[in-house]
Write an enzyme that holds these catalytic residues in place. Sequence first.
Site, mmCIF file in Angstrom:
data_model
loop_
_atom_site.group_PDB
_atom_site.id
_atom_site.type_symbol
_atom_site.label_atom_id
_atom_site.label_comp_id
_atom_site.label_asym_id
_atom_site.label_seq_id
_atom_site.Cartn_x
_atom_site.Cartn_y
_atom_site.Cartn_z
ATOM 1 N N GLU A 112 0.858 -1.189 0.000
ATOM 2 C CA GLU A 112 0.000 0.000 0.000
ATOM 3 C C GLU A 112 0.896 1.242 0.000
ATOM 4 O O GLU A 112 2.011 1.216 0.504
ATOM 5 C CB GLU A 112 -0.901 0.012 1.242
ATOM 6 C CG GLU A 112 -1.719 -1.259 1.466
ATOM 7 C CD GLU A 112 -2.693 -1.600 0.345
ATOM 8 O OE1 GLU A 112 -3.194 -0.671 -0.321
ATOM 9 O OE2 GLU A 112 -2.952 -2.795 0.121
ATOM 10 N N TYR A 113 0.380 2.352 -0.565
ATOM 11 C CA TYR A 113 1.182 3.582 -0.586
ATOM 12 C C TYR A 113 1.228 4.209 0.801
ATOM 13 O O TYR A 113 0.325 3.989 1.587
ATOM 14 C CB TYR A 113 0.641 4.585 -1.622
ATOM 15 C CG TYR A 113 -0.706 5.208 -1.263
ATOM 16 C CD1 TYR A 113 -0.803 6.201 -0.272
ATOM 17 C CD2 TYR A 113 -1.870 4.819 -1.914
ATOM 18 C CE1 TYR A 113 -2.017 6.754 0.066
ATOM 19 C CE2 TYR A 113 -3.092 5.373 -1.585
ATOM 20 C CZ TYR A 113 -3.159 6.342 -0.598
ATOM 21 O OH TYR A 113 -4.375 6.895 -0.262
ATOM 22 N N GLU A 139 0.680 0.144 -4.606
ATOM 23 C CA GLU A 139 -0.743 0.394 -4.888
ATOM 24 C C GLU A 139 -1.038 1.887 -4.941
ATOM 25 O O GLU A 139 -0.544 2.648 -4.120
ATOM 26 C CB GLU A 139 -1.561 -0.284 -3.773
ATOM 27 C CG GLU A 139 -2.979 0.193 -3.638
ATOM 28 C CD GLU A 139 -3.153 1.335 -2.663
ATOM 29 O OE1 GLU A 139 -3.649 2.385 -3.116
ATOM 30 O OE2 GLU A 139 -2.809 1.213 -1.474
ATOM 31 N N GLU A 142 -6.112 5.555 -5.611
ATOM 32 C CA GLU A 142 -6.703 6.865 -5.915
ATOM 33 C C GLU A 142 -6.718 7.143 -7.418
ATOM 34 O O GLU A 142 -7.542 7.923 -7.907
ATOM 35 C CB GLU A 142 -5.969 7.983 -5.156
ATOM 36 C CG GLU A 142 -4.622 8.402 -5.699
ATOM 37 C CD GLU A 142 -3.482 7.473 -5.294
ATOM 38 O OE1 GLU A 142 -2.322 7.858 -5.467
ATOM 39 O OE2 GLU A 142 -3.738 6.346 -4.814
ATOM 40 N N SER A 186 -1.449 10.468 -1.798
ATOM 41 C CA SER A 186 -2.400 10.188 -2.891
ATOM 42 C C SER A 186 -2.902 11.490 -3.524
ATOM 43 O O SER A 186 -3.171 11.536 -4.725
ATOM 44 C CB SER A 186 -3.578 9.348 -2.394
ATOM 45 O OG SER A 186 -4.344 10.057 -1.448
ATOM 46 N N ARG A 187 -3.037 12.559 -2.719
ATOM 47 C CA ARG A 187 -3.436 13.851 -3.293
ATOM 48 C C ARG A 187 -2.321 14.400 -4.195
ATOM 49 O O ARG A 187 -2.574 14.912 -5.282
ATOM 50 C CB ARG A 187 -3.743 14.867 -2.181
ATOM 51 C CG ARG A 187 -5.205 14.935 -1.794
ATOM 52 C CD ARG A 187 -5.698 13.743 -1.018
ATOM 53 N NE ARG A 187 -5.152 13.703 0.337
ATOM 54 C CZ ARG A 187 -5.267 12.647 1.146
ATOM 55 N NH1 ARG A 187 -5.871 11.549 0.724
ATOM 56 N NH2 ARG A 187 -4.776 12.676 2.361
#
Length: 308
Positions: A112-113, A139, A142, A186-187
């Site tokens: 996962e990130y 991953e 998003e 993710s943003r």
Amino acid sequence: MEGKSNLEPLEEETKMNAEPERKFGVVVVGVGRAGSVRMRDLRNPHASSAFLNLIGFVSRRELKCIDEVQQISLEDALSRPEVEVAYICSESTSHEDYIRQFLNAGKHILVEYPMTLSRAAAQDLWELAEQKGKVLHEEHVELLMEEFAFLQKEVVGKELLKGSLLFTAGPLEEERFGFPAFSGISRLTWLVSLFGELSLVSATLEERKEDQYMKMTVCLETENKRPLTWIEEKGPGLKRNRHLSFHFKSGSLENMPNVGVNKNIFLKDQNIFVQKLLGQFSEKELAAEKKRILHCLWLAEEIQKYCC
């Protein structure tokens, strides 16, 4: 720029509709929200799940069994030859150590990130994966969201004048999830995927630890010197929400319309991972994805330096 992160599910299905010649044995490390979803997807009949066999899970908690899936020790997961893949779904601060251990044990990795909390560590782990001949996949669900697909269509061919992205949510423990530029990467990935590589102009962090409140304000710039502002605001009572505003020469996009439910985004990510296991990604696509991930990690690191 994001390789095959936005493959249509139908294309993914057709690439995997053949009967698998073999299954890769999988362990899931960490069974919080992401780990639980991963275990569910692995146990349900899907095109990509047919190539994977869930052997067990690793957790620091004494759980023994979840839905008939057995808990196994980390030592077992690393040493058993039938375990070929590790899904690392633990807190972010532990990712680097787990990736290194599983790569050294000769396992493929889905993590996962963020995969690490520094660019240099990520670069080092990718080199280790290449030496071992293993897939190391970070991953990015998003990029598989309906909102992102909508934004991509809205942005294409338009000249940006300025933009902003504000994300609000409840408090998050930095000790477990890293500095806000990493826990909110993710943003940053959205902005880089939409507008290309960015440079950092300034960054500030306002913190009231006694109130569990923090606000990080980051000023970025596109290669065409267009300003982008990214704000992460977290505290008690703040609802999980994205507020965006993009101004183009040809008009503006203010906030996100309701574009539908994000269905099976972790499963779509698993499809991408299995395609990598099967060698269905080109070197060019893998290199573009890696470049984007390393750029985002570098930016997150620079933001942390500015704020601290």
